[in-house]
Design a protein around this motif. Structure first.
Motif, mmCIF file in Angstrom:
data_model
loop_
_atom_site.group_PDB
_atom_site.id
_atom_site.type_symbol
_atom_site.label_atom_id
_atom_site.label_comp_id
_atom_site.label_asym_id
_atom_site.label_seq_id
_atom_site.Cartn_x
_atom_site.Cartn_y
_atom_site.Cartn_z
ATOM 1 N N ASN A 159 -69.505 67.135 29.107
ATOM 2 C CA ASN A 159 -68.925 67.127 27.602
ATOM 3 C C ASN A 159 -69.393 66.097 26.872
ATOM 4 N N ARG A 202 -69.855 79.128 32.546
ATOM 5 C CA ARG A 202 -70.365 79.920 31.343
ATOM 6 C C ARG A 202 -71.129 79.060 30.476
ATOM 7 N N GLY A 203 -70.707 77.695 30.319
ATOM 8 C CA GLY A 203 -71.334 76.898 29.593
ATOM 9 C C GLY A 203 -72.834 76.454 29.853
ATOM 10 N N GLN A 238 -75.036 79.440 28.986
ATOM 11 C CA GLN A 238 -75.417 79.663 27.356
ATOM 12 C C GLN A 238 -76.555 78.628 27.072
ATOM 13 N N TYR A 266 -71.427 74.979 18.967
ATOM 14 C CA TYR A 266 -70.312 75.613 19.657
ATOM 15 C C TYR A 266 -69.841 75.149 20.967
ATOM 16 N N LEU A 267 -71.015 74.871 21.783
ATOM 17 C CA LEU A 267 -70.854 74.778 23.105
ATOM 18 C C LEU A 267 -70.104 73.223 23.240
ATOM 19 N N SER A 284 -68.018 72.001 21.300
ATOM 20 C CA SER A 284 -66.539 72.028 20.837
ATOM 21 C C SER A 284 -65.871 72.630 21.752
ATOM 22 N N GLN A 285 -66.388 73.275 23.011
ATOM 23 C CA GLN A 285 -65.606 73.820 23.962
ATOM 24 C C GLN A 285 -65.405 72.964 25.284
ATOM 25 N N LYS A 286 -64.661 71.903 24.928
ATOM 26 C CA LYS A 286 -64.308 70.980 26.043
ATOM 27 C C LYS A 286 -63.881 71.516 27.007
ATOM 28 N N TYR A 287 -64.849 70.837 28.433
ATOM 29 C CA TYR A 287 -64.781 71.211 29.725
ATOM 30 C C TYR A 287 -63.597 70.162 30.451
ATOM 31 N N GLN A 304 -60.261 73.615 34.542
ATOM 32 C CA GLN A 304 -61.306 74.617 34.574
ATOM 33 C C GLN A 304 -62.524 74.434 35.381
ATOM 34 N N CYS A 356 -64.822 79.888 36.179
ATOM 35 C CA CYS A 356 -64.991 80.487 34.870
ATOM 36 C C CYS A 356 -65.383 81.844 34.816
#
Length: 402
Positions: free
Chosen positions: A189, A334-335, A338, A366-367, A369-372, A377, A382
């Motif tokens: 993150n 997935r992150g 990307q 966007y990435l 903001s997608q907290k892992y 998770q 994923c």
């Protein structure tokens, strides 16, 4: 990692000491924001009382009102004695690091009651007055949360010092490479937060500043970290005003850092905004892999980060091999796909194939903001399979897929 003349030797510890020979671009006060950063200081006779003022006067970097007062800078001027006192006469225990410009010290300025970082030009170093003045000008015109803030400067006699806000966590390089025993690696993150913030700083230089600026020296050691790992770009001595109108590039002597310098710029001397995009892609790869842009300790096949990564981009089954082992598998699959897609596009050999910085910012925001959460998770669970970099044509397409 030091800077060098990209078109020549690949010794990354040397910056080319030769200077560009273009003449200063003169302007009036009303035209101040249009001043060209591609300038040289006048090397002839200068004021003994205030060398910096003479440098600035020669380059028309400040404007005066009718009463003669100077209004060109937001920054403060400091005396050499003030800065020496702030650092205990530049004591060794105040030393923070050293680069092409000179040494950097931590200090406390009683005048403003603030902890600061003070960079002192080494008169025998790789950089000179031109870089000093260009950095003052660039940061005088800039105002963005992802650019380091210049608080002031000093120019007495031969002294050249820059005073910045103090960044307590140091450079990104210190958090990625050669970690001391016991220091924990930054998590996924945090890496995405740093990438997104650095991209926003670069977007400001490219798209928001007037005139737009090509950074030309983007690298991990020039990304400084504040509280909460808030990233800020620093060291603008090599900055250049970008092409305008129907121009596609700026022709200039090739300067930069080996491993980060775009191959098209190194070969032709044609500097474009896409040159910065390539450098950003290298930084992004460093964040993902934990590897250095150039690492002579590795085998010949793996010394250049981009050359090592390019064949791996073609097979998503090999993507996990590219992840920093210090993450210990704690990353979203997935992150990872990307962000590797973004990095792959940024380091394309052909500059017209690289995305513009606005598209990179959209994707990385966007990435980030997608907290892992590794507890809920785990990396292997994923779902979804985003396209590999070879299936992504441009930045806009990447944004749609994210």
């Amino acid at each position: 990692m030091g800077c060098f003349f990209c078109g020549g030797s690949n010794k990354n510890s040397q910056r080319n000491s030769s200077r560009e020979s273009k003449k200063p671009n003169h302007c009036t006060g009303a035209d101040k924001v249009k001043v060209d950063l591609n300038v040289n200081g006048n090397k002839e006779a200068t004021s003994k009382d205030d060398q910096l003022s003479q440098d600035v006067k020669n380059l028309n970097l400040k404007e005066a009102s009718n009463d003669g007062a100077v209004h060109g800078y937001r920054e403060k001027t400091f005396t050499f004695d003030e800065l020496a006192a702030a650092t205990g006469n530049f004591r060794s225990d105040c030393f923070l690091g050293e680069g092409g410009f000179g040494k950097v010290y931590k200090g406390h300025l009683d005048k403003i009651n603030q902890v600061v970082a003070i960079k002192q030009l080494d008169p025998n170093g790789c950089q000179g007055v031109r870089e000093f003045v260009v950095e003052v000008l660039t940061l005088s015109l800039a105002d963005h949360p992802n650019l380091v803030k210049l608080i002031g400067f000093c120019g007495e006699g031969e002294q050249r010092l820059l005073v910045y806000e103090y960044m307590p966590l140091g450079s990104l390089e210190n958090h990625l490479h050669d970690l001391p025993p016991g220091r924990k690696a930054i998590d996924w993150n945090t890496r995405m937060k740093i990438a997104a913030g650095a991209a926003r700083g670069l977007e400001y230089l490219h798209d928001k500043m007037k005139p737009p600026v090509i950074y030309r020296d983007l690298k991990c050691s020039n990304i400084l970290l504040g509280e909460g790992y808030h990233p800020k770009l620093s060291d603008f001595g090599l900055a250049k005003v970008g092409p305008s109108g129907d121009k596609t590039h700026v022709s200039t002597r090739v300067m930069g850092t080996y491993g980060y310098c775009a191959p098209d710029y190194a070969m032709t001397g044609q500097l474009t905004f896409k040159s910065d995009i390539y450098s950003f892609g290298v930084v992004l790869l460093e964040l993902i892999t934990g590897r250095k842009a150039i690492d002579h300790k590795k085998s010949a096949r793996e010394q250049n980060l981009v050359a090592w990564a390019r064949p791996l981009f073609k097979d998503r089954r090999k993507f996990p091999q590219m992840v920093d082992p210090l993450l210990e598998g704690q990353y979203p699959v997935r992150g990872l796909y990307q962000v590797l897609a973004i990095a792959a596009m940024c380091v394309q050999e052909q500059p017209n194939m690289r995305p513009v910085i606005a598209d990179v910012v959209t994707a990385l925001n966007y990435l980030a903001s997608q907290k892992y959460d590794p507890q809920t998770q785990p990396g292997q669970s994923c779902k979804g399979s985003p396209p590999s970099p070879r299936h992504v044509g441009n930045g806009t397409q990447t944004d749609r897929q994210m």
